[in-house]
Design an enzyme around this catalytic site. Structure first.
Site, PDB file in Angstrom:
ATOM      1  N   CYS A 170       0.815  -1.226   0.000  1.00  0.00           N
ATOM      2  CA  CYS A 170       0.000   0.000   0.000  1.00  0.00           C
ATOM      3  C   CYS A 170       0.842   1.266   0.000  1.00  0.00           C
ATOM      4  O   CYS A 170       0.336   2.337  -0.297  1.00  0.00           O
ATOM      5  CB  CYS A 170      -0.948   0.004   1.187  1.00  0.00           C
ATOM      6  N   HIS A 212      -3.081   6.890   3.112  1.00  0.00           N
ATOM      7  CA  HIS A 212      -3.587   5.601   2.620  1.00  0.00           C
ATOM      8  C   HIS A 212      -4.917   5.329   3.307  1.00  0.00           C
ATOM      9  O   HIS A 212      -5.091   5.626   4.491  1.00  0.00           O
ATOM     10  CB  HIS A 212      -2.568   4.505   2.945  1.00  0.00           C
ATOM     11  N   ASN A 236     -10.171  -0.062   0.667  1.00  0.00           N
ATOM     12  CA  ASN A 236      -8.710  -0.023   0.556  1.00  0.00           C
ATOM     13  C   ASN A 236      -8.285  -0.597  -0.803  1.00  0.00           C
ATOM     14  O   ASN A 236      -8.473  -1.780  -1.057  1.00  0.00           O
ATOM     15  CB  ASN A 236      -8.133  -0.844   1.726  1.00  0.00           C
TER      16      ASN A 236
END
Ligand code: ACO
Length: 328
Positions: free
Chosen positions: A111, A255, A285
Site C-alpha cells: 500500500c 492511505h 482499501n
C-alpha cells in the site's frame, strides 16, 4: 530541485458493491462494517484486468499533463495484484497507451507503493536521467482477498490511478521505512507449478505455513496498532526533513485502510480532519492506488492549489511505511 505532478488520472471498475452485498455469504452487517471501518461501498472488477484499469488511468494522466506517450522516459507501476507474474504490469499498461520503448518496471511496496515510486522517480528526475515519468498504481485486490474471511474481505476494493511527474524547483522531501518484524502480518503466498523434482513441501516459516497460496491473510489488530503509530511517525519525520512543522501542511493524503486508523493518526499529529482527504467510504482499501486516486479526485474537484504543501502518507504489507511532502 524537486518534482511536479504534471497530471493525474484514475479508473474504477463499474461494479459497485455495498456492505449489504456481503450479508448473504458471510456473517456481517452494514452497521459493523460502517462503524468499524468507515467503508460503505467498494468497486470490484467484473472482468476488467488490472493493467486495463492502469492503462485507462494512464491515458487520462497523459492527457491531463498535456504529454504524449513518446515524451515518457520511464514507466513505474505499483501493484500487489498484477495480472501476470511476467511481464510486468508496467509493460502491459504502457503498451496499451502507445508507449513503445521507454523502460518499464513494477515496484511492490504494497500500500506504500505510490510513495515509494514517487521517490524512485524523483531520483531519476533529479539526476536528469529522465524528464517525464509515468507512475501507474493499479490493483485488483479482489484477486487475492479471501471472501470467506469476514475480517478482511470487506475492507478491500479494486481500481487504478496514474500520474505524470517531471522535474521542478518545487519542494519535495520523502521519508521511507520498513518494520520487518511485521513481514508476516499481511501475507499472500505465490502460487507454484507442479514440479516432478520437488518431493517435499516448501519449508515456510511457521507463521505462514498454513496459508493457502494466492489468498491474503492479515493480522488485523496488529496492523491496526502498527498503522496508528507508523503514519504519524512518517509524517513527522518527513516534515522534519523538509524543515516544516506538520501544522504547516495544507493537505494530508493518507492511505485509506480504515477511517479509525486515519482519525487516530491525525489526532496523534494534532491535525484537524478538514485537512485530510478521506474517500474510504466509497472505495475501501485499494492498496497502492489509494493515494494517487485521492490526488486525481482532489485535482478534479479543484481542491489543490498552486503552492499548497501536501503530505502523502502510507503503510502496508512488509510492513512498509513512508511519507512524501511536496508542493502542488
Ligand atoms: N463483520 C462482523 N463482525 C466481524 C467482521 C465483520 N466483517 N470482521 C470481524 N468481526 C468480528 C470479529 O470476529 C470479532 O468477533 P469476536 O469478538 O466474537 O471474536 C469482532 O468483530 C471484533 O474484531 P476485531 O478484529 O477486534 O475488530 P476491529 O474493530 O479491530 O476491526 C479490522 C478489525 C477492521 C480488520 C481492523 O483491525 C483494521 O482495520 N485493521 C487494519 C487492517 C489494515 O489496515 N489492513 C490493510 C493494510 S494495507 C495492505 O498492505 C494490504
Amino acid at each position: 530541485m524537486g518534482i511536479s505532478i504534471l497530471g493525474a488520472g484514475c479508473c474504477l471498475p463499474q461494479q459497485e458493491v455495498d456492505n449489504h452485498a456481503f450479508e448473504s455469504f458471510i456473517e456481517t452487517s452494514d452497521e459493523w462494517i460502517t462503524t468499524r471501518t468507515g467503508i460503505h461501498c467498494r468497486r470490484i472488477s467484473d472482468g476488467i484486468l488490472t493493467y486495463q484499469m492502469g492503462a485507462e488511468a494512464a491515458r487520462q494522466a497523459l492527457e491531463n499533463a498535456n504529454t504524449s506517450p513518446e515524451e515518457i522516459d520511464m514507466v513505474i507501476a505499483t501493484t500487489v495484484t498484477a495480472d501476470a507474474t511476467t511481464p510486468s504490469l508496467a509493460c502491459l499498461a504502457a503498451a496499451e497507451v502507445g508507449i513503445h520503448t521507454a523502460p518499464c518496471m513494477d515496484l511492490n511496496a504494497a500500500c506504500t507503493g505510490f510513495v515509494y515510486a514517487l521517490d524512485v522517480a524523483e531520483k531519476y528526475l533529479r539526476t536528469d536521467s529522465a524528464k517525464k515519468i509515468l507512475i501507474i498504481s493499479a490493483e485488483m485486490m479482489s484477486r487475492i482477498v479471501n471472501f470467506k474471511d469476514r475480517s478482511s474481505c470487506v475492507l478491500f476494493g479494486d481500481g487504478a490511478a496514474a500520474v505524470v511527474v517531471g522535474p521542478s524547483d518545487k519542494l519535495y522531501q520523502s521519508w521511507l521505512a520498513c518494520n520487518l518484524d511485521g513481514r508476516y502480518k499481511i501475507f499472500s503466498k505465490a502460487t507454484n507449478s507442479e514440479n516432478p523434482f520437488r518431493q517435499n513441501d516448501f519449508d515456510w516459516p511457521e507463521e505462514v505455513a498454513h496459508m493457502q497460496p494466492g489468498l491474503m491473510e492479515m493480522a488485523g489488530n496488529d496492523v491496526y496498532r502498527f498503522a496508528t503509530q507508523a503514519m504519524p511517525e512518517a509524517v513527522q519525520r518527513c516534515c522534519e526533513k523538509a524543515g516544516l512543522a506538520p501544522e504547516q501542511l495544507d493537505r494530508i493524503i493518507p492511505h485509506q485502510a480504515n477511517l479509525r486508523i486515519i482519525r487516530t493518526a491525525m489526532k496523534h499529529l494534532g491535525l484537524p480532519e478538514e485537512k485530510v482527504h478521506i474517500n474510504i467510504q466509497h472505495y475501501g482499501n485499494i492498496s497502492s492506488a489509494c493515494i494517487p486516486l485521492s490526488l486525481c479526485e482532489m485535482q478534479r474537484a479543484g481542491e489543490l492549489h498552486p503552492g499548497d504543501k501536501i503530505c502523502l502518507v502510507g503503510f502496508g504489507s512488509g510492513l512498509t511505511y513512508g511519507a512524501a511532502v511536496l508542493e502542488w
